[in-house]
Design a protein around this motif. Structure first.
Motif, mmCIF file in Angstrom:
data_model
loop_
_atom_site.group_PDB
_atom_site.id
_atom_site.type_symbol
_atom_site.label_atom_id
_atom_site.label_comp_id
_atom_site.label_asym_id
_atom_site.label_seq_id
_atom_site.Cartn_x
_atom_site.Cartn_y
_atom_site.Cartn_z
ATOM 1 N N ALA A 1 0.854 -1.196 0.000
ATOM 2 C CA ALA A 1 0.000 0.000 0.000
ATOM 3 C C ALA A 1 0.882 1.234 0.000
ATOM 4 N N GLY A 2 0.409 2.289 -0.641
ATOM 5 C CA GLY A 2 1.172 3.537 -0.631
ATOM 6 C C GLY A 2 1.380 4.092 -2.020
ATOM 7 N N LEU A 3 2.555 4.681 -2.257
ATOM 8 C CA LEU A 3 2.842 5.310 -3.534
ATOM 9 C C LEU A 3 3.068 4.239 -4.604
ATOM 10 N N ALA A 4 2.300 4.325 -5.691
ATOM 11 C CA ALA A 4 2.281 3.255 -6.706
ATOM 12 C C ALA A 4 3.656 2.978 -7.308
ATOM 13 N N THR A 5 4.430 4.030 -7.569
ATOM 14 C CA THR A 5 5.732 3.816 -8.195
ATOM 15 C C THR A 5 6.643 2.988 -7.278
ATOM 16 N N ASP A 6 6.588 3.305 -5.964
ATOM 17 C CA ASP A 6 7.393 2.544 -5.002
ATOM 18 C C ASP A 6 6.859 1.139 -4.822
ATOM 19 N N MET A 7 5.526 0.949 -4.941
ATOM 20 C CA MET A 7 4.937 -0.391 -4.877
ATOM 21 C C MET A 7 5.553 -1.259 -5.964
ATOM 22 N N GLN A 8 5.640 -0.697 -7.180
ATOM 23 C CA GLN A 8 6.163 -1.454 -8.318
ATOM 24 C C GLN A 8 7.656 -1.700 -8.168
ATOM 25 N N THR A 9 8.379 -0.662 -7.712
ATOM 26 C CA THR A 9 9.831 -0.821 -7.517
ATOM 27 C C THR A 9 10.120 -1.869 -6.444
ATOM 28 N N LEU A 10 9.402 -1.778 -5.317
ATOM 29 C CA LEU A 10 9.647 -2.692 -4.209
ATOM 30 C C LEU A 10 9.313 -4.122 -4.589
ATOM 31 N N LYS A 11 8.248 -4.303 -5.364
ATOM 32 C CA LYS A 11 7.871 -5.643 -5.822
ATOM 33 C C LYS A 11 9.022 -6.256 -6.609
ATOM 34 N N GLN A 12 9.628 -5.451 -7.479
ATOM 35 C CA GLN A 12 10.736 -5.957 -8.299
ATOM 36 C C GLN A 12 11.957 -6.244 -7.430
ATOM 37 N N LEU A 13 12.262 -5.355 -6.482
ATOM 38 C CA LEU A 13 13.413 -5.549 -5.599
ATOM 39 C C LEU A 13 13.239 -6.797 -4.744
ATOM 40 N N LEU A 14 12.021 -7.009 -4.236
ATOM 41 C CA LEU A 14 11.769 -8.166 -3.375
ATOM 42 C C LEU A 14 11.872 -9.470 -4.154
ATOM 43 N N GLU A 15 11.375 -9.456 -5.377
ATOM 44 C CA GLU A 15 11.498 -10.653 -6.224
ATOM 45 C C GLU A 15 12.958 -10.993 -6.431
ATOM 46 N N PHE A 16 13.746 -9.960 -6.660
ATOM 47 C CA PHE A 16 15.185 -10.109 -6.871
ATOM 48 C C PHE A 16 15.846 -10.742 -5.645
ATOM 49 N N ARG A 17 15.556 -10.182 -4.463
ATOM 50 C CA ARG A 17 16.171 -10.684 -3.226
ATOM 51 C C ARG A 17 15.720 -12.102 -2.921
ATOM 52 N N LEU A 18 14.441 -12.394 -3.241
ATOM 53 C CA LEU A 18 13.892 -13.720 -2.977
ATOM 54 C C LEU A 18 14.538 -14.759 -3.874
ATOM 55 N N ASN A 19 14.759 -14.403 -5.131
ATOM 56 C CA ASN A 19 15.429 -15.324 -6.055
ATOM 57 C C ASN A 19 16.832 -15.637 -5.563
ATOM 58 N N LEU A 20 17.540 -14.623 -5.048
ATOM 59 C CA LEU A 20 18.881 -14.838 -4.499
ATOM 60 C C LEU A 20 18.826 -15.773 -3.297
ATOM 61 N N TYR A 21 17.830 -15.526 -2.417
ATOM 62 C CA TYR A 21 17.678 -16.364 -1.217
ATOM 63 C C TYR A 21 17.464 -17.808 -1.620
#
Lengths: 133, 201
Positions: free
Chosen positions: B54-74
């Protein structure tokens, strides 16, 4: 090599815009990215605001004029429209913008993107608007 | 206008009996205008872990991509899926790394832990979370309304079907009282057996 798909181009642009947003030199631009995907043979449209939030709608608009044209398109847009029908919808949108906005905007260019590439259609001028009425 | 109210959203997550539900509205708007009614605000990380942003849409999209990235590494390093508690901590750490230039996001994490028990977590913009201590959480512009509905309708140990009905009522009724959220809803109910995704109008 092969050219960038519309989706790849849009997502790349979003990433760039988002990265620059928190720099000393952010871009301040709203975008509509329109393309034709030659792999899936479908047209694609991407709406992006200056903060880099992106969505894939069927029709879109930016700016104050967008408030009016969005509702016109909500009412009249159909997914199976022909090029001519779509052009006529564009004329309707231009008419509304010219009616409701205080700034005089007499001429609009129209470009169509399909499997054959990017082509300019007849610009929407005061004469075209008058004939369509 | 507040930067948290620029786009608008309503997210709620609720634990049940060996199940957890997470729901979000579908409005993508810019201030007073609605741009789309098909926005996705809940993302699947793996079969037993979902995150709502929830919150600012641009950051929602950025964070989703960053989290996917970190999760793939994990996943590459650990050769297993991340647990909700660890993931919540990861999100919190990532948020605090941006302490003086934060992502304008309130993440809501919903999942099932190793024992199949529900885990929900809600964090603020700099990563302060409820750390799985709450039976239900809410985020977005509609929090006041969501808090009221959750407090009124929540019961412990609801079965998946009952939980779905409860969460749906909570979200729809709350969003109807918030002009910045609504226009439909995505509801996910996660159980050991699988996930049911339903869309509400």
């Amino acid at each position: 090599g092969y050219e960038l798909s519309p989706s790849a181009a849009a997502n790349f642009t979003r990433r760039n815009l988002a990265d620059y947003l928190r720099s000393r030199t952010p871009y301040q631009v709203n975008l509509l990215i329109a393309g034709f995907d030659t792999e899936t043979n479908t047209p694609e449209l991407f709406f992006m605001d200056y903060l880099a939030s992106m969505i894939k709608p069927k029709h879109a608009a930016h700016g104050y004029g967008g408030f009016f044209t969005t509702t016109i398109m909500d009412r009249h847009y159909r997914p199976d429209m022909t090029k001519e029908e779509a052009y006529s919808l564009m004329v309707d949108c231009v008419k509304e913008v010219q009616k409701r906005l205080i700034i005089n905007l007499p001429n609009f260019s129209v470009t169509v993107i399909d499997k054959d590439g990017v082509t300019d259609m007849d610009p929407i001028t005061p004469k075209v608007v008058a004939n369509a009425a | 206008m507040s930067i948290f109210e620029y786009n608008g959203s309503a997210i709620v997550a609720m634990g049940g009996k060996k199940c957890v539900a997470i729901a979000a509205d579908k409005r993508f708007g810019i201030q007073l205008g609605m741009i789309s009614t098909k926005a996705q605000k809940i993302y699947k990380l793996h079969d037993k872990l979902y995150i709502g942003l929830a919150g600012l849409a641009t950051d929602m999209q950025t964070l989703k991509q960053l989290l996917e990235f970190r999760l793939n590494l994990y996943k590459l390093r650990e050769e297993r899926e991340i647990s909700p508690e660890v993931f919540a901590n990861l999100v919190s750490t990532m948020a605090y790394e941006r302490r003086f230039g934060p992502y304008f996001i309130s993440p809501v994490i919903a999942g099932l832990d190793e024992n199949g028990d529900p885990f929900v977590d809600s964090q603020d913009t700099i990563g302060a979370g409820t750390e799985g201590q709450e039976p239900w959480v809410a985020a977005g512009t509609t929090t006041e309304q969501l808090f009221g509905m959750c407090e009124a309708l929540y019961q412990p140990d609801l079965e998946p079907e009952e939980l779905f009905e409860t969460v749906s009522q909570v979200l729809l009724t709350s969003a109807d009282r918030d002009c910045l959220a609504g226009w439909g809803a995505d509801v996910y109910v996660i159980t050991e057996k699988g996930v049911t995704h339903r869309e509400l109008k």
